[in-house]
Structure formats: C-alpha cells, structure tokens
Scaffold this active site. Sequence first.
Site, mmCIF file in Angstrom:
data_model
loop_
_atom_site.group_PDB
_atom_site.id
_atom_site.type_symbol
_atom_site.label_atom_id
_atom_site.label_comp_id
_atom_site.label_asym_id
_atom_site.label_seq_id
_atom_site.Cartn_x
_atom_site.Cartn_y
_atom_site.Cartn_z
ATOM 1 N N ASP A 24 -0.151 7.898 -3.765
ATOM 2 C CA ASP A 24 1.063 8.640 -4.094
ATOM 3 C C ASP A 24 2.324 7.910 -3.655
ATOM 4 O O ASP A 24 3.344 8.534 -3.364
ATOM 5 C CB ASP A 24 1.021 10.017 -3.414
ATOM 6 C CG ASP A 24 0.934 9.895 -1.891
ATOM 7 O OD1 ASP A 24 0.267 8.954 -1.417
ATOM 8 O OD2 ASP A 24 1.534 10.718 -1.178
ATOM 9 N N THR A 29 8.260 2.623 -2.617
ATOM 10 C CA THR A 29 7.125 2.130 -1.822
ATOM 11 C C THR A 29 6.167 1.306 -2.673
ATOM 12 O O THR A 29 5.719 0.229 -2.249
ATOM 13 C CB THR A 29 6.393 3.304 -1.145
ATOM 14 O OG1 THR A 29 7.333 4.023 -0.340
ATOM 15 C CG2 THR A 29 5.279 2.819 -0.252
ATOM 16 N N LYS A 97 2.013 14.559 -4.272
ATOM 17 C CA LYS A 97 3.003 14.461 -3.186
ATOM 18 C C LYS A 97 4.227 15.261 -3.619
ATOM 19 O O LYS A 97 4.774 15.017 -4.698
ATOM 20 C CB LYS A 97 3.386 12.997 -3.011
ATOM 21 C CG LYS A 97 4.588 12.715 -2.127
ATOM 22 C CD LYS A 97 5.004 11.249 -2.366
ATOM 23 C CE LYS A 97 6.239 10.852 -1.588
ATOM 24 N NZ LYS A 97 5.930 10.651 -0.177
ATOM 25 N N GLU A 177 0.961 16.776 6.855
ATOM 26 C CA GLU A 177 0.935 15.402 7.393
ATOM 27 C C GLU A 177 2.088 15.139 8.358
ATOM 28 O O GLU A 177 3.181 14.782 7.928
ATOM 29 C CB GLU A 177 0.988 14.375 6.241
ATOM 30 C CG GLU A 177 0.960 12.931 6.755
ATOM 31 C CD GLU A 177 0.963 11.867 5.654
ATOM 32 O OE1 GLU A 177 1.073 12.224 4.468
ATOM 33 O OE2 GLU A 177 0.870 10.686 5.996
ATOM 34 N N LYS A 219 -3.455 16.066 8.072
ATOM 35 C CA LYS A 219 -3.480 14.603 7.909
ATOM 36 C C LYS A 219 -2.650 13.973 9.017
ATOM 37 O O LYS A 219 -1.447 13.749 8.848
ATOM 38 C CB LYS A 219 -2.930 14.229 6.526
ATOM 39 C CG LYS A 219 -2.820 12.722 6.288
ATOM 40 C CD LYS A 219 -2.635 12.386 4.828
ATOM 41 C CE LYS A 219 -2.393 10.902 4.630
ATOM 42 N NZ LYS A 219 -2.486 10.480 3.241
ATOM 43 N N GLY A 262 -1.687 4.338 8.262
ATOM 44 C CA GLY A 262 -0.458 4.083 9.005
ATOM 45 C C GLY A 262 -0.111 2.648 9.344
ATOM 46 O O GLY A 262 0.701 2.407 10.231
ATOM 47 N N GLY A 263 -0.758 1.677 8.697
ATOM 48 C CA GLY A 263 -0.460 0.279 8.987
ATOM 49 C C GLY A 263 -1.584 -0.419 9.746
ATOM 50 O O GLY A 263 -1.496 -1.611 10.044
ATOM 51 N N ARG A 292 -2.920 2.453 2.350
ATOM 52 C CA ARG A 292 -3.063 0.998 2.489
ATOM 53 C C ARG A 292 -4.479 0.564 2.845
ATOM 54 O O ARG A 292 -4.978 -0.436 2.327
ATOM 55 C CB ARG A 292 -2.062 0.486 3.549
ATOM 56 C CG ARG A 292 -0.655 0.417 3.044
ATOM 57 C CD ARG A 292 0.355 0.355 4.160
ATOM 58 N NE ARG A 292 0.534 1.655 4.813
ATOM 59 C CZ ARG A 292 1.367 1.888 5.824
ATOM 60 N NH1 ARG A 292 2.084 0.904 6.317
ATOM 61 N NH2 ARG A 292 1.495 3.101 6.328
HETATM 62 P P1 13P Z 1 -1.408 5.029 4.692
HETATM 63 O O1 13P Z 1 -2.884 5.260 4.848
HETATM 64 O O2 13P Z 1 -1.065 3.718 4.045
HETATM 65 O O3 13P Z 1 -0.648 5.302 5.968
HETATM 66 O O4 13P Z 1 -0.902 6.094 3.635
HETATM 67 C C1 13P Z 1 -1.302 7.386 3.744
HETATM 68 C C2 13P Z 1 -0.235 8.280 3.257
HETATM 69 O O5 13P Z 1 -0.463 9.065 2.362
HETATM 70 C C3 13P Z 1 1.081 8.219 3.897
HETATM 71 O O6 13P Z 1 1.830 9.327 3.526
#
Ligand code: 13P
Length: 338
Positions: A24, A29, A97, A177, A219, A262-263, A292
């Site tokens: 999403d 991004t 989203k 989240e 999340k 989260g990276g 990611r």
């Molecule tokens: P990441 O797993 O890349 O952090 O993305 C998850 C996500 O939906 C962030 O809002």
Amino acid sequence: MSNASLAETAQAMVAPGKGILAADESAPTIGKRFASIGVESTEPLRRDYRSMLFSTPGAEQFISGVILFDETLRQSMPDGEPMPQYLAGRGMIPGIKVDQGAKPLAGFPGEKITEGLDGLRERLAEYRGLGAGFAKWRAVIAIGEGAPSDYCVHANAHALARYAALCQEAGLVPIVEPEVLMDGPHPLSRCEQVTGEVLAQVFDELERHRVELEGIILKPNMVVSGSECPAQAGVDEVAEATLRALKTHVPAAVPGIAFLSGGQSAEDATAHLSAMNARGPHPWQVSFSYGRALQAPALTAWGGKAGRLAEAQQAFGERARLNGLARTGGYRPELEAA
Ligand code: 13P
C-alpha cells in the site's frame, strides 16, 4: 456487518501459517522504492509490478490478505479483472490504506500526527463497495531527545481509535498500526519502554471509543535497537523484549498481531518472527504484515523489466514461504536460498 463477521475476517487475516502483504505504498513512497532500482514510477509500471506480486503462483498458501493503496484498488490485472476481485478469488482478502499520511504536529518539532479522519466515513463506504474487507491506518512515533512527547502519543492513539471505530461501523476490520520508528542511536531498552507506553495509550483509547477488540488486528513494530545504536540486540533479545511489551499491553481478545518490518532486513524480519513463534503458544496469533521485508528481493529481481517477472515472482514467493514457516517457529537461516 455483524461483530461476528468482523471477528471472522480478522481471524482469517492471521490464519495459521499465513500473513499479510503490505503493498500500500503511497505515490511518493513507491516512487522512492522504484528510484532505488532506477525505475521511473508511472501508473502502468506500478500496475505491472503489483499485478506481478499478486499473481505469484502459490502466494495464497502464505498470504491471507493484501493492503492496497487507493490507486491499486481501482486498477485491473492484465486480463482486465479488477485487482480486489482477483485477490479475493484467490483467497487473499483485499484491504485498503485509508490514512492520508503523517504530517508535522504543530507545536512539537520533529513529531508527527497522522491525518485522514475528515470524510473517512464516506471513503470507507466506497472502499467497502469496491471490495475491501479491511483497512489500515499508520501512526508514526519517533524516538529522540524529549520525544515522543505524551501529547504526540495521545493525539495519535486518539486518531487511531476514531479510525478503528469508523471502520467497524462500516464493516471493515481495522489494522491498528502504531509504529515506533527504529531511527536513532537509542538502545533496545528505550524502544521497549516507548513501545509499551504507546500500546498502553492505544488500547486505552480503543476501549474509550468502544472498539471491539475481537474485530481488529494490531500492527506494531518489533522492539529492536535503534538503527544507529552501536550495540545491536540479537534475535533472542528482540523476540523476548517484543513479547514482554506485547504481553503486558495487548489484551487476549485481540485475534492477531501482524508486525511491520520497519526497515529490518528481510532475513532479520523473518528470523525475529520465527523466534517469537518458537516461544509460543501466545494469547494471539503472531504474524506478519511486511512491506519491504516481503518485497525488497522481488523489487530488485524485477528491475522494471517485463522479461523478469518470473524471477521476481520466485523471489517474492520464497519470502512469503519463509515467513509462512516463521509463523510456526520453523524458519532457520540455513533455509535462505544459497
Ligand atoms: P514495512 O514492513 O516496510 O515497514 O511496511 C509495512 C507497512 O505497511 C508500513 O505502514
């Protein structure tokens, strides 16, 4: 939608052995992700890339649902079938989203508040009509000197709860989240403390807003060392600190926790998830909702080239499979393809 069917959808989103693909990315991004492989972000290329992910053979064995951006919910697969219908037909619940991004919080330099509540009721009704079964809203909490402020945590928790209540009214399962960012030199203990404070305020606000916990998915971030911290915690330490924070603050009525990556590297995100499940059973399903960590290897393999769709699907399918294994604690680093 009845409370029972919200709970049913939430349970399906964290079905054993499966997790959620976060695809999403907003227009800016996905632009950054494409730029990282030297590809211009155009509408047809975004459609090609995402339809490649969704049509990966066997993905539905490990992927329970897919979070889409507004543009994608309205796009079609190469054969003309709308993307949400295609996903649902393969047993993957389409989600959307609905936040409109994290913006600077006035009066609190460096802190952010997520926007998007105005007109949300109407947008949710439209998304449900387009086939969405769940929604997502991301709040962003940064760790720094004097941050997060209590005000920032509270404002974001309040917005998450207002969003969640509106989703349930509309018959959509809210993914809640609250992301504590890993940027910074802080140690793991500081991430654990802030994550605990954030979760406490989020569940307090959810209760005040009369949100049914049986019909949400949480999340959160994992509890990790700051990305610039010289001493990086290992897999066991991350798993134990994360479970401590969650067990203290997440009621057992919540059907599932689906982590963001989260990276973290793809391998770390899988190893951490597996280590937590190896310590189960837990009161809730412990799953993934990675962006990611599921997509990075596929994005690189694809490189914007129509001729590399099969390689990209293989890379995505492999990450989905390994995270599926991590859902039962059965992942080992040796399983990474040589
Ligand atoms: P990441 O797993 O890349 O952090 O993305 C998850 C996500 O939906 C962030 O809002």
